[in-house]
Design an enzyme around this catalytic site. Sequence first.
Site, short mmCIF file in Angstrom:
data_model
loop_
_atom_site.label_atom_id
_atom_site.label_comp_id
_atom_site.label_asym_id
_atom_site.label_seq_id
_atom_site.Cartn_x
_atom_site.Cartn_y
_atom_site.Cartn_z
N CYS A 33 25.63 58.09 34.48
CA CYS A 33 25.54 59.45 34.99
C CYS A 33 24.97 59.45 36.39
O CYS A 33 24.83 58.42 37.04
CB CYS A 33 24.64 60.28 34.08
N LEU B 205 28.07 61.37 32.29
CA LEU B 205 29.35 60.78 31.91
C LEU B 205 29.16 60.24 30.51
O LEU B 205 28.47 59.24 30.31
CB LEU B 205 29.76 59.67 32.88
N ALA B 206 29.74 60.90 29.51
CA ALA B 206 29.47 60.57 28.10
C ALA B 206 30.33 59.39 27.65
O ALA B 206 31.55 59.47 27.64
CB ALA B 206 29.76 61.80 27.23
N ILE B 207 29.65 58.30 27.26
CA ILE B 207 30.34 57.10 26.81
C ILE B 207 29.88 56.69 25.41
O ILE B 207 30.69 56.37 24.55
CB ILE B 207 30.13 55.95 27.82
N VAL B 208 28.57 56.67 25.17
CA VAL B 208 28.02 56.39 23.84
C VAL B 208 27.45 57.69 23.28
O VAL B 208 26.68 58.37 23.94
CB VAL B 208 26.93 55.30 23.91
N ASN C 6 20.25 56.98 33.88
CA ASN C 6 21.60 56.55 34.24
C ASN C 6 21.71 55.11 33.80
O ASN C 6 21.09 54.22 34.39
CB ASN C 6 21.81 56.66 35.76
N GLY C 7 22.44 54.85 32.72
CA GLY C 7 22.50 53.46 32.29
C GLY C 7 23.17 53.23 30.95
O GLY C 7 23.63 54.16 30.29
N THR D 284 32.38 45.05 55.46
CA THR D 284 33.07 44.43 54.32
C THR D 284 33.02 45.32 53.09
O THR D 284 33.96 45.35 52.28
CB THR D 284 32.48 43.04 54.01
N ARG E 135 35.69 48.03 53.58
CA ARG E 135 37.03 47.43 53.41
C ARG E 135 37.39 47.28 51.93
O ARG E 135 38.50 47.58 51.51
CB ARG E 135 37.06 46.05 54.07
#
Length: 584
Positions: A2, A51-54, A75-76, A316, A319
């Site tokens: 998140c 951001l819901a994942i688990v 966030n993790g 870099t 890029r």
Amino acid sequence: MCGILAVLGCSDDSRAKRVRVLELSRRLKHRGPDWSGLHQHGDCFLAHQRLAIVDPASGDQPLFNEDKSVIVTVNGEIYNHEDLRKQLPNHKFRTGSDCDVIAHLYEEYGEDFVDMLDGIFSFVLLDTRDNSFLVARDAIGVTSLYIGWGLDGSVWISSEMKGLNDDCEHFECFPPGHSYSSKERGFRRWYNPPWFSEAIPTAPYDPLVLRRAFEQAVIKRLMTDVPFGVLLSGGLDSSLVASITSRYLATTKAAEQWGSKLHSFCVGLEGSPDLKAAKEVADYLGTVHHEFHFTVQDGIDAIEDVIYHIETYDVTTIRASTPMFLMSRKIKSLGVKWVISGEGSDEIFGGYLYFHKAPNKEEFHRETCRKIKALHQYDCLRANKSTFAWGLEARVPFLDKAFINVAMNIDPEYKMIQRDEGRIEKWILRRAFDDEKHPYLPKHILYRQKEQFSDGVGYSWIDGLKAHAAKHVTDKMILNAGNIYPHNTPTTKEAYYYRMIFESFFPQNSARLTVPGGASVACSTAKAVEWDADWSNNLDPSGRAALGVHISAYENQNNLATKGAEIEKLIPMDAAPLGVAIQG
């Protein structure tokens, strides 16, 4: 994963301050489009974009302990959360979120629990019982985090610089592997691995130990309640990640929900080296492969958005971030919420082509240490922010704490590049997965030369960027660059062009100080430029700048895969044969 934002100890707890925190939190909404949360306790505000994942149904944040006296915004991904829950039998958890363990670990162990977390994370923990707070960032800095200070004595924490740069008198990158305690009013390094001192390790190379450690690093990252995929460039690192994921996916809980068919993703200019190699690997592994094309103009049109999101003017990084930024948007449109990627291998194993010129094993090892310590400013920043620009998470198994400990404990003599003996860059990694009976990859892929991501998507990409910058930056502008930009003065028109864009978004002196500088060739540190006198006249981060190494160093790639027998004496005699299959 998140975006988090916290304002701690501000002088104003009014409605206006709450509105301002909400406004700033919305600047991070791209990181967490699934839910927004804000908790206020007196003069402290903790905001969250999820951001819901688990546990997507009940894991909204901020998170609390049983009586809500401890509040956490995170966030993790905590990969060992199930084991940690078992160590806390007297605690009741409100959600199934992997991050729910943090508040309870704090209750049990105080501020010394951070090293117990196996994962990637940035968090702010507020203890309302004494109004103290604790902030911490993961070991390598895979998650992004900034800290700032307001004139009113407040401390600001944000996943991205844009969440605090307009409101802080001073701000900086929150150092990875550190915590910040309000009780001590300062930083403390909680991550103290043996390699951090840069002492030269002496452990012998055991290919099976290395293989097992990396397989476990990949497997533990298959923790999910949502669809995912793998980034596949066709190079060694991403191909190994894809191969291991494909091999073990069917045995995971993820397969029970989403099936055992792995989706892979690649981006490049039409006809680029990566597209061809990735397609071959995908066909070999049987993945559902998605190939995305972009033009040089597509990339140029996206440059301003890329710099706004990744918050750097490093050449870099920009890029390489641009094609990843474009690809991430396509991936997210397919309903995928996270991907597994191959960042970190080159730093650990000396995979960049300039390592060919390392004068001895001691300097080789020290350079890998320097590179790992700086990852949060380069590849981790790119992988995190160019994907999260579209609400997509990237997981990086090469930067697993346990795996790094194994890999960085190996005597660097085994990592040294010896072309006359068939030992190319990252030879020990290639050798560990060179399994005749149960092959992970085709031989020529396993021994493919290193291509930096910004090169592999198509060489005309970098040439096109340089040509575009030359249209916007004159020779006179370059002559006066030191007066306009005295810190990290740009020496090329491309660098000057990126700097102008960056400063238009982030004009503060604190912002420009967050970006590293110094001479570099083919992604080296400034110290490694000293390895070759010719490099100082050819300072460019592209892999092609490694004069005398790129391509020409390998006149016969096919011979490299067969010369391992000549150096078997370097491997411990009691090591198991590589033909033995490893089952997790």
